[in-house]
Motif scaffolding. Structure first.
Motif, PDB file in Angstrom:
ATOM      1  N   THR A  16      11.688   5.672  -4.310  1.00  0.00           N
ATOM      2  CA  THR A  16      10.932   4.416  -4.354  1.00  0.00           C
ATOM      3  C   THR A  16       9.890   4.385  -3.241  1.00  0.00           C
ATOM      4  N   THR A  17       8.778   3.723  -3.517  1.00  0.00           N
ATOM      5  CA  THR A  17       7.702   3.633  -2.525  1.00  0.00           C
ATOM      6  C   THR A  17       8.097   2.636  -1.440  1.00  0.00           C
ATOM      7  N   SER A  18       7.356   2.651  -0.304  1.00  0.00           N
ATOM      8  CA  SER A  18       7.726   1.759   0.795  1.00  0.00           C
ATOM      9  C   SER A  18       7.526   0.284   0.423  1.00  0.00           C
ATOM     10  N   SER A  19       6.465  -0.004  -0.417  1.00  0.00           N
ATOM     11  CA  SER A  19       6.248  -1.399  -0.821  1.00  0.00           C
ATOM     12  C   SER A  19       7.399  -1.863  -1.709  1.00  0.00           C
ATOM     13  N   ASN A  20       7.872  -0.950  -2.568  1.00  0.00           N
ATOM     14  CA  ASN A  20       9.037  -1.248  -3.405  1.00  0.00           C
ATOM     15  C   ASN A  20      10.281  -1.449  -2.546  1.00  0.00           C
ATOM     16  N   MET A  21      10.379  -0.631  -1.496  1.00  0.00           N
ATOM     17  CA  MET A  21      11.529  -0.703  -0.586  1.00  0.00           C
ATOM     18  C   MET A  21      11.593  -2.086   0.067  1.00  0.00           C
ATOM     19  N   ASN A  22      10.425  -2.609   0.461  1.00  0.00           N
ATOM     20  CA  ASN A  22      10.374  -3.947   1.063  1.00  0.00           C
ATOM     21  C   ASN A  22      10.874  -4.991   0.073  1.00  0.00           C
ATOM     22  N   ALA A  23      10.420  -4.862  -1.182  1.00  0.00           N
ATOM     23  CA  ALA A  23      10.838  -5.802  -2.229  1.00  0.00           C
ATOM     24  C   ALA A  23      12.347  -5.713  -2.443  1.00  0.00           C
ATOM     25  N   ILE A  25      14.595  -4.820  -0.246  1.00  0.00           N
ATOM     26  CA  ILE A  25      15.267  -5.457   0.906  1.00  0.00           C
ATOM     27  C   ILE A  25      15.251  -6.981   0.752  1.00  0.00           C
ATOM     28  N   VAL A  26      14.099  -7.531   0.344  1.00  0.00           N
ATOM     29  CA  VAL A  26      13.991  -8.988   0.161  1.00  0.00           C
ATOM     30  C   VAL A  26      14.980  -9.457  -0.902  1.00  0.00           C
TER      31      VAL A  26
END
Lengths: 45, 230
Positions: A16-23, A25-26
């Motif tokens: 998964t991409t880092s932007s996806n990773m942030n999502a 986590i949220v």
């Protein structure tokens, strides 16, 4: 073929991409909060 | 909150974090010794499965005894057919809404289903394991049996467990899809029905497991047939 027969199994995409990773986590934090509140309401006497 | 509830909550939290991270963790660990690929995914899934079955062995035993004493084949069949028809109905409704909203045929398949299909092209055996064993038995224990231990209120349990499970089907795919909310609602509706089948049948985990196994078997067989003739 339209999506009538979904395969109900989660495929965890480990790349998964880092932007996806942030999502992710949220969403996980929200899930934990919802679960905690539900547990408290559910166990209220 | 009682001590038991706090313990169950912490237990679920640890399992949930393990569920989210074990694939990546094993991938990193095995890459240190130069191993990668689907075999590693299979081994990590298998190890997680063993852990879950071990942690919930008493619940599984209890549900099995309940199934043997209170249910016969005819009763199970009636329950399974009833819930399968509801799930198919939901699938048809959402499939229709999808086709109305989006005329692009590729977009009619959810990201998660697309990933399952890609898995079939990579390894048939691993896909069968993921769709018919792991996705059915282990995920049902994690997202129903484990959450049920935490939330005793049936109504709240049905909504929350469906919300969590539906989120899991969405977050590993592309989050920029126009149909994200529709896909989420579709999964939520599927899992809502499966959660209902669980609470309406003595919280017996074998009922949603059998329903989901038969439901997953259909797209699995279709995919295999398409691969063979295709």
């Amino acid at each position: 073929m339209i999506d009538i027969f979904n395969n109900l199994a989660v495929v965890q995409n480990t790349s998964t991409t880092s932007s996806n990773m942030n999502a992710i986590i949220v969403v996980v934090v929200v899930i934990i909060i919802v679960l905690l509140i539900s547990t408290m309401i559910s166990n209220r006497k | 909150m009682s001590k038991n509830s706090i313990n169950s909550f912490i237990k679920f939290l640890i399992i949930f974090i393990c569920y989210l991270s074990y694939s990546k963790l094993f991938e990193v660990l095995f890459s240190l010794v130069g191993l990668s690929g689907l075999l590693i995914n299979f081994i990590s899934d298998l190890l997680f499965s063993v852990l879950i079955v071990f942690l919930y062995k008493n619940n599984i035993k209890k549900d099995f005894v309940n199934l043997k004493s209170n249910y016969n084949l005819k009763k199970i069949l009636k329950i399974v057919i009833k819930y399968l028809l509801i799930i198919f109905g939901i699938g048809i409704i959402f499939g229709f809404i999808n086709s109305v909203i989006n005329s692009n045929e590729i977009m009619l398949i959810t990201e998660n289903t697309l990933q399952v299909n890609m898995l079939f092209n990579s390894s048939l055996l691993y896909s069968l394991f993921k769709a018919l064993i792991f996705g059915v038995i282990i995920e049902e224990i994690v997202f129903r049996e484990a959450i049920e231990e935490v939330i005793s209120n049936k109504k709240i349990f049905v909504v929350v467990s469906s919300l969590i499970y539906a989120s899991m089907n969405i977050i590993f795919g592309s989050l920029e899809s126009n149909l994200l909310w529709l896909n989420f609602l579709q999964y939520f509706a599927f899992y809502f029905v499966l959660s209902l089948s669980y609470v309406k049948n003595d919280n017996n985990i074998f009922i949603p497991i059998v329903i989901k196994f038969i439901y997953n078997l259909i797209p699995t067989v279709i995919t295999i047939v398409l691969m063979v003739i295709g």
